[in-house]
Design a protein around this motif. Structure first.
Motif, PDB file in Angstrom:
ATOM      1  N   LEU A  31       0.830  -1.205   0.000  1.00 31.38           N
ATOM      2  CA  LEU A  31       0.000   0.000   0.000  1.00 31.38           C
ATOM      3  C   LEU A  31       0.865   1.256   0.000  1.00 31.38           C
ATOM      4  CD1 LEU A  31      -2.805  -1.020   2.539  1.00 31.38           C
ATOM      5  CD2 LEU A  31      -3.043  -0.740   0.073  1.00 31.38           C
ATOM      6  N   SER A  32       1.975   1.208   0.742  1.00 33.83           N
ATOM      7  CA  SER A  32       2.872   2.373   0.784  1.00 33.83           C
ATOM      8  C   SER A  32       3.479   2.635  -0.593  1.00 33.83           C
ATOM      9  CB  SER A  32       3.981   2.134   1.819  1.00 33.83           C
ATOM     10  OG  SER A  32       3.455   1.933   3.105  1.00 33.83           O
ATOM     11  N   VAL A  33       3.919   1.590  -1.257  1.00 34.64           N
ATOM     12  CA  VAL A  33       4.491   1.752  -2.602  1.00 34.64           C
ATOM     13  C   VAL A  33       3.427   2.247  -3.573  1.00 34.64           C
ATOM     14  CG1 VAL A  33       5.567   0.520  -4.530  1.00 34.64           C
ATOM     15  CG2 VAL A  33       6.248  -0.014  -2.171  1.00 34.64           C
ATOM     16  N   LEU A  34       2.227   1.705  -3.462  1.00 30.50           N
ATOM     17  CA  LEU A  34       1.139   2.129  -4.343  1.00 30.50           C
ATOM     18  C   LEU A  34       0.821   3.609  -4.157  1.00 30.50           C
ATOM     19  CD1 LEU A  34      -1.002   1.152  -6.397  1.00 30.50           C
ATOM     20  CD2 LEU A  34      -2.510   0.698  -4.460  1.00 30.50           C
ATOM     21  N   ALA A  35       0.929   4.084  -2.917  1.00 32.80           N
ATOM     22  CA  ALA A  35       0.610   5.488  -2.633  1.00 32.80           C
ATOM     23  C   ALA A  35       1.618   6.450  -3.239  1.00 32.80           C
ATOM     24  CB  ALA A  35       0.542   5.702  -1.118  1.00 32.80           C
ATOM     25  N   THR A  36       2.803   5.963  -3.604  1.00 32.57           N
ATOM     26  CA  THR A  36       3.825   6.862  -4.164  1.00 32.57           C
ATOM     27  C   THR A  36       3.659   7.089  -5.665  1.00 32.57           C
ATOM     28  OG1 THR A  36       5.365   5.034  -4.671  1.00 32.57           O
ATOM     29  CG2 THR A  36       5.455   5.981  -2.453  1.00 32.57           C
ATOM     30  N   LEU A  37       2.847   6.261  -6.309  1.00 29.64           N
ATOM     31  CA  LEU A  37       2.836   6.288  -7.774  1.00 29.64           C
ATOM     32  C   LEU A  37       2.263   7.583  -8.337  1.00 29.64           C
ATOM     33  CD1 LEU A  37       1.791   2.596  -8.564  1.00 29.64           C
ATOM     34  CD2 LEU A  37       4.081   3.605  -8.467  1.00 29.64           C
ATOM     35  N   TYR A  38       1.144   8.052  -7.777  1.00 30.42           N
ATOM     36  CA  TYR A  38       0.535   9.267  -8.333  1.00 30.42           C
ATOM     37  C   TYR A  38       1.426  10.500  -8.133  1.00 30.42           C
ATOM     38  CZ  TYR A  38      -2.515  13.295  -8.842  1.00 30.42           C
ATOM     39  OH  TYR A  38      -3.034  14.518  -9.197  1.00 30.42           O
ATOM     40  N   PRO A  39       1.939  10.772  -6.926  1.00 29.77           N
ATOM     41  CA  PRO A  39       2.825  11.941  -6.792  1.00 29.77           C
ATOM     42  C   PRO A  39       4.064  11.830  -7.678  1.00 29.77           C
ATOM     43  CG  PRO A  39       2.117  11.166  -4.639  1.00 29.77           C
ATOM     44  CD  PRO A  39       1.705  10.128  -5.622  1.00 29.77           C
ATOM     45  N   ALA A  40       4.630  10.612  -7.786  1.00 32.01           N
ATOM     46  CA  ALA A  40       5.811  10.448  -8.634  1.00 32.01           C
ATOM     47  C   ALA A  40       5.477  10.697 -10.098  1.00 32.01           C
ATOM     48  CB  ALA A  40       6.374   9.036  -8.451  1.00 32.01           C
ATOM     49  N   TRP A  41       4.287  10.276 -10.514  1.00 36.41           N
ATOM     50  CA  TRP A  41       3.853  10.525 -11.895  1.00 36.41           C
ATOM     51  C   TRP A  41       3.691  12.013 -12.152  1.00 36.41           C
ATOM     52  CZ3 TRP A  41      -1.092  12.275 -13.567  1.00 36.41           C
ATOM     53  CH2 TRP A  41      -1.293  12.215 -14.945  1.00 36.41           C
ATOM     54  N   ARG A  42       3.130  12.725 -11.150  1.00 39.36           N
ATOM     55  CA  ARG A  42       2.991  14.188 -11.292  1.00 39.36           C
ATOM     56  C   ARG A  42       4.351  14.857 -11.400  1.00 39.36           C
ATOM     57  NH1 ARG A  42      -0.988  17.598  -7.667  1.00 39.36           N
ATOM     58  NH2 ARG A  42       0.196  19.108  -8.893  1.00 39.36           N
ATOM     59  N   ALA A  43       5.312  14.369 -10.600  1.00 42.35           N
ATOM     60  CA  ALA A  43       6.659  14.944 -10.663  1.00 42.35           C
ATOM     61  C   ALA A  43       7.287  14.714 -12.035  1.00 42.35           C
ATOM     62  CB  ALA A  43       7.536  14.324  -9.579  1.00 42.35           C
ATOM     63  N   ALA A  44       7.035  13.536 -12.612  1.00 41.12           N
ATOM     64  CA  ALA A  44       7.612  13.228 -13.918  1.00 41.12           C
ATOM     65  C   ALA A  44       7.042  14.115 -15.024  1.00 41.12           C
ATOM     66  CB  ALA A  44       7.380  11.751 -14.252  1.00 41.12           C
ATOM     67  N   ARG A  45       5.844  14.666 -14.828  1.00 38.59           N
ATOM     68  CA  ARG A  45       5.212  15.515 -15.841  1.00 38.59           C
ATOM     69  C   ARG A  45       5.631  16.981 -15.729  1.00 38.59           C
ATOM     70  NH1 ARG A  45      -0.995  15.090 -16.096  1.00 38.59           N
ATOM     71  NH2 ARG A  45      -0.549  16.231 -18.033  1.00 38.59           N
ATOM     72  N   THR A  46       6.478  17.301 -14.765  1.00 40.02           N
ATOM     73  CA  THR A  46       6.923  18.689 -14.580  1.00 40.02           C
ATOM     74  C   THR A  46       7.708  19.164 -15.808  1.00 40.02           C
ATOM     75  OG1 THR A  46       7.046  18.393 -12.186  1.00 40.02           O
ATOM     76  CG2 THR A  46       8.287  20.244 -13.140  1.00 40.02           C
ATOM     77  N   GLN A  47       7.317  20.334 -16.325  1.00 38.32           N
ATOM     78  CA  GLN A  47       8.005  20.931 -17.463  1.00 38.32           C
ATOM     79  C   GLN A  47       9.068  21.912 -16.961  1.00 38.32           C
ATOM     80  OE1 GLN A  47       7.517  19.956 -20.561  1.00 38.32           O
ATOM     81  NE2 GLN A  47       5.931  18.511 -19.832  1.00 38.32           N
ATOM     82  N   PRO A  48      10.360  21.715 -17.318  1.00 39.23           N
ATOM     83  CA  PRO A  48      11.428  22.593 -16.801  1.00 39.23           C
ATOM     84  C   PRO A  48      11.184  24.065 -17.092  1.00 39.23           C
ATOM     85  CG  PRO A  48      12.343  20.651 -17.886  1.00 39.23           C
ATOM     86  CD  PRO A  48      10.870  20.633 -18.165  1.00 39.23           C
TER      87      PRO A  48
END
Length: 415
Positions: free
Chosen positions: A391-408
């Protein structure tokens, strides 16, 4: 440099001092929430396992691991069946019995109960009833003496003690010229037992098998055979094999079938408690979502710089997955350590709380089990730890995905 780079940066974000103390507080709260939820879940399941084990032992101290009976409720060729059963290496001991309903009367008091006719010496080999006698003697059940051993609460409801008379009415009747008369016999109370199970102490009485045969007109036959097996946890399989190997039509039942409703209810309750308490862990685990979302927002410029240095979106996602996974792992580890420690010392903890608050959690006047038992099962611990960490690993996926979409360019526009 430490490789891989994503792991290095993710670990640095975990241990680095943040300027935003609120984010640090939320992260710590998520970690402690996971730890407390796991601790509570392990402790509660261990206590439930302890109660289940304690009740099972009390039930098995009074009942047989398996029984052999006939299709009509009687076992006429019980000696042949007994000889065949004892050829099975899994059968340690066997004892014949007669079991029937009766109405017991003493003075103006009456009570319904099961009367079980036994051979005292042989019955002691398949159950622990002889060790449950609190008054009188088990060996006093001699043939022709018409002695009876009553359960503790059954004796209280009839208002009798050692040496008193109890009249036993059988369901059968005698047809005489004067009419139909009930079959009855007066017995002397020669013993009282306390099994710790109200079901038995209130509704069971023992007499000698010869006396029971005369009362219930079952001379030369019995109700069945009680068996003690080498491994009680393999009782269902052994019972099935025994039923297939016995010559003739016999009904072989094991102790799990005799008390199927009870153990099914306990298992359902345990499953329900697991799901309910796991929701607490899930709430704490998904607090990581808000924690990591705020971290991603706070680290927008860092993410943009890392992107311009050549780290791919997948690498950015891995950084925050590592950060959340480490938080979840630490919380899970702390919870497992705390849960195991508390489960192994729950009796001492309860005794301390009872002494501190001057209360008794399990009153001996109400509950047959006055101590809080605990049986730690490592299979439960591993299941809880795996689910909580997942559950802890699953909870990290959405924030990490949002971080990956950050435009420099967008993140550095106002820097």
């Amino acid at each position: 440099m430490f490789q891989p780079l994503e792991v290095f940066i993710g670990l640095r974000y975990v241990r680095a001092k943040r300027s935003n103390n609120f984010i640090s507080f939320i992260s710590l709260s998520s970690m402690l929430g996971i730890a407390l939820g796991i601790t509570a879940l392990i402790t509660v399941l261990s206590v439930m396992n302890g109660f289940q084990k304690e009740v099972r032992e009390r039930i098995l101290s009074m009942t047989a691991h398996a029984t052999i009976s006939g299709s009509n409720g009687r076992l006429d060729d019980w000696r042949e069946a007994r000889a065949a059963a004892q050829h099975d290496p899994n059968v340690i001991a066997s004892a014949p019995y007669i079991r029937a309903e009766a109405l017991l009367s003493a003075g103006s008091a009456t009570a319904g109960a099961f009367v079980q006719g036994v051979l005292p010496d042989e019955e002691s080999t398949v159950s622990d009833i002889a060790q449950k006698i609190v008054a009188g003697h088990w060996d006093a059940l001699q043939p022709g003496s018409y002695g009876i051993v009553l359960g503790r609460y059954l004796a209280q409801s009839l208002g009798v003690g050692l040496g008193d008379k109890v009249t036993v009415f059988a369901p059968q009747a005698n047809v005489t010229p004067a009419g139909v008369l009930p079959r009855l016999k007066r017995f002397d109370v020669v013993g009282i037992f306390d099994s710790g199970m109200y079901e038995y102490d209130r509704g069971l009485a023992f007499v000698n098998i010869d006396d029971a045969a005369r009362l219930y007109q079952m001379e030369g036959t019995v109700s069945g055979l009680r068996l003690k097996l080498s491994d009680l946890f393999r009782a269902p399989q052994i019972a099935r094999d025994l039923a297939n190997s016995l010559p003739g039509a016999y009904w072989v039942r094991d102790w799990t079938q005799e008390h199927a409703n009870f153990f099914r209810a306990v298992q359902i309750e345990k499953t329900a408690m697991f799901v309910i308490l796991m929701l607490i862990v899930a709430v704490a685990a998904f607090n990581l979502v808000s924690t990591l979302v705020m971290v991603v927002t706070d680290k927008q410029s860092d993410i943009a710089i890392l992107r311009t240095l050549g780290i791919t979106p997948r690498g950015i996602m891995a950084i925050f997955v590592v950060q959340g996974t480490v938080i979840g792992f630490i919380g899970t580890a702390l919870g497992v350590i705390g849960g195991v420690a508390l489960a192994l010392n729950v009796k001492e903890a309860v005794a301390f709380l009872e002494q501190l608050f001057k209360i008794k959690f399990l009153s001996p006047e109400v509950y047959p089990i006055t101590d809080l038992p605990s049986a730690l099962m490592w299979s439960d611990v591993s299941s809880i730890a795996i689910v909580a960490f997942a559950l802890s690993v699953l909870a990290t996926l959405y924030p990490a995905w949002r971080a990956a979409r950050t435009q420099p360019a967008e993140a550095l526009r106002y820097e």
